[in-house]
Each structure stands twice: as structure tokens, then as C-alpha cells.
Design a protein around this motif. Sequence first.
Motif, short mmCIF file in Angstrom:
data_model
loop_
_atom_site.label_atom_id
_atom_site.label_comp_id
_atom_site.label_asym_id
_atom_site.label_seq_id
_atom_site.Cartn_x
_atom_site.Cartn_y
_atom_site.Cartn_z
N VAL A 204 0.83 -1.21 0.00
CA VAL A 204 0.00 0.00 0.00
C VAL A 204 0.87 1.26 0.00
O VAL A 204 1.80 1.39 0.80
CB VAL A 204 -0.92 0.02 1.24
CG1 VAL A 204 -1.71 1.32 1.30
CG2 VAL A 204 -1.86 -1.17 1.22
N GLY A 205 0.59 2.17 -0.93
CA GLY A 205 1.27 3.46 -0.97
C GLY A 205 2.66 3.42 -1.58
O GLY A 205 3.30 4.48 -1.66
N ASP A 206 3.13 2.27 -2.03
CA ASP A 206 4.49 2.16 -2.58
C ASP A 206 4.44 2.46 -4.08
O ASP A 206 4.16 1.58 -4.90
CB ASP A 206 5.04 0.76 -2.32
CG ASP A 206 6.53 0.65 -2.62
OD1 ASP A 206 7.01 1.36 -3.53
OD2 ASP A 206 7.22 -0.14 -1.94
N GLU A 207 4.74 3.69 -4.45
CA GLU A 207 4.62 4.11 -5.85
C GLU A 207 5.65 3.45 -6.75
O GLU A 207 5.36 3.16 -7.92
CB GLU A 207 4.70 5.64 -5.93
CG GLU A 207 3.55 6.33 -5.23
CD GLU A 207 3.67 7.84 -5.20
OE1 GLU A 207 4.52 8.38 -5.95
OE2 GLU A 207 2.93 8.49 -4.42
N GLU A 208 6.82 3.19 -6.24
CA GLU A 208 7.84 2.54 -7.06
C GLU A 208 7.46 1.10 -7.37
O GLU A 208 7.64 0.62 -8.51
CB GLU A 208 9.20 2.59 -6.35
CG GLU A 208 9.78 4.00 -6.29
CD GLU A 208 11.21 4.00 -5.77
OE1 GLU A 208 11.73 2.90 -5.44
OE2 GLU A 208 11.81 5.09 -5.70
N ARG A 209 6.90 0.39 -6.39
CA ARG A 209 6.46 -0.98 -6.62
C ARG A 209 5.25 -1.00 -7.55
O ARG A 209 5.11 -1.91 -8.37
CB ARG A 209 6.14 -1.66 -5.29
CG ARG A 209 7.35 -1.89 -4.40
CD ARG A 209 8.19 -3.07 -4.88
NE ARG A 209 7.48 -4.32 -4.73
CZ ARG A 209 7.44 -5.03 -3.60
NH1 ARG A 209 8.08 -4.60 -2.52
NH2 ARG A 209 6.78 -6.17 -3.55
N LEU A 210 4.39 0.00 -7.43
CA LEU A 210 3.26 0.10 -8.35
C LEU A 210 3.76 0.35 -9.77
O LEU A 210 3.29 -0.28 -10.72
CB LEU A 210 2.32 1.23 -7.91
CG LEU A 210 1.20 1.62 -8.89
CD1 LEU A 210 0.38 0.42 -9.32
CD2 LEU A 210 0.31 2.69 -8.26
N ALA A 211 4.74 1.23 -9.91
CA ALA A 211 5.31 1.50 -11.23
C ALA A 211 5.91 0.23 -11.83
O ALA A 211 5.74 -0.06 -13.02
CB ALA A 211 6.36 2.60 -11.14
#
Length: 244
Positions: A204-211
Motif C-alpha cells: 500500500v502506498g508504494d509508488e515505485e512498486r506500483l510503477a
Amino acid sequence: HGRYPPEPRGRALVERVLARGTGQIVAVSQALSQYLVEFLSLEASPMVIRNGIDLTQFGGGLAGGSRAALRETLGYGSDDVVGVIVARLTPVKNHAGLLRAFSMARREVPRLRLLIVGSGPLEDDLKALAGDLGQAEHISFAGFRSDVHRFLAAADFSVLSSLTEGLPLSVLEAMASGLPVVSPSVGGIPDALGQPPAGLLFPVGDEERLASALVRIGSDSGLRSELGCLALSRRFDVDEMSDV
């Protein structure tokens, strides 16, 4: 259906009193049921009845020409990889984090596109952010729609970026449409995706992992097909929900 921690201390006290006089508490996911046990100091876990949807409205897809026509109307080409998010434009859905992750992912997958379905108070701010990130022409804002199934049928995968969830109908609808899901590992979503998961999960909230997840799903058509087939096999029928 969902909670928004951290919650005010006074709310916990009031709800604990109310819970003592309640015959049955129901949660839409096991994760939410466990949260309520701790939050309300319950002696027994709330009953879990998972959300269900009308499966007849999803999964039918669009005829090849209709899908291509809709994508063309939205400005997408046949080689574009379109991710769709169906969610209210409110802070808890964290669209801003998704837009930043999308911007990072497009450096590696230039054909990536984002379709945002939903309305809310953050619409102007999010459009401005899309412009600031240099992604305005690659992000479509469709607003509130009553024909969500058409937009799901025109997409290649579904994405969610929420900070908290119970068991979102948007994920169930995307799965019923045969779309792989990119989602935070929150609430009942991991259980809904099943094993092996019908999508890619990130913290949750991890933008790098989402990218990174967007790059992976956007660059691998075989993976999208494999996960989409798994998604179709996870059925959340409203009739089964009402029979519990």
C-alpha cells in the motif's frame, strides 16, 4: 464495507458500546472481520459475507469492431496498452500516487495508457497533476459512467491504488470482465485474487512498486492473458452472496 484508520478514539468507544447490543456484525472480507475484532474488542469474529456482482453484466466483452471503435473514440490505438481504474476521485483512492507511478512506468513502456472512470472532488487537481507530469495526453478522464462494463471491455488490465479497502466491487467487476488486476495488497483483495493470484499486488502506498507492476503488466501480453484467464475463474456471484 471498509474502514479508514487511524480512526478517532471516540469512535471506537461508541462503536464498542453499540456492538454489545448488536445481534450480528457482518464484514465483506476476512481481513476486515479481523480488524473489527481488534478495533471493537469483540469476543467473536464478525460473520464474513463477501461482496457479489451480477455476472451477467460483465464478461460479455464487445464485438471486435465495437471494442476497436470505442478505443478509437477514447484516442487509443491497437498497440496501446490501456489500464483502467474505476473509483471515486477522493483521497483514499490515491489517484495521485497512481499518476506518479504511471509517469514512471511510461519511461519503460511508452504505449501505456490510463483510463480513469469516476468523478469526485479531486478531478481538477488530478487533471492538473497529469499535466504537471507531462502525461495529460496519455491519461483519459471519463467521469462518472453507468456503462462501466464497456470501458472494462475496452481495457487491457485493471488497476487500483487505494490506501484502504474492504472488498471493492470494481475489482470484482474487472475480474468478471477477464482483466488482470494490479492492486495494493489491502483488505480482501488478496483473497479475492486467489492462488495463484489473478493479478499483481504491491505494498500500500508504494509508488515505485506500483510503477514496477505497471511495467510488468504493460510489457507482457502473455502475462496479461494468463492472469486474465485466472481472473475469469474467480467468481463472485450476487446470487451466491444472497444465499449465505
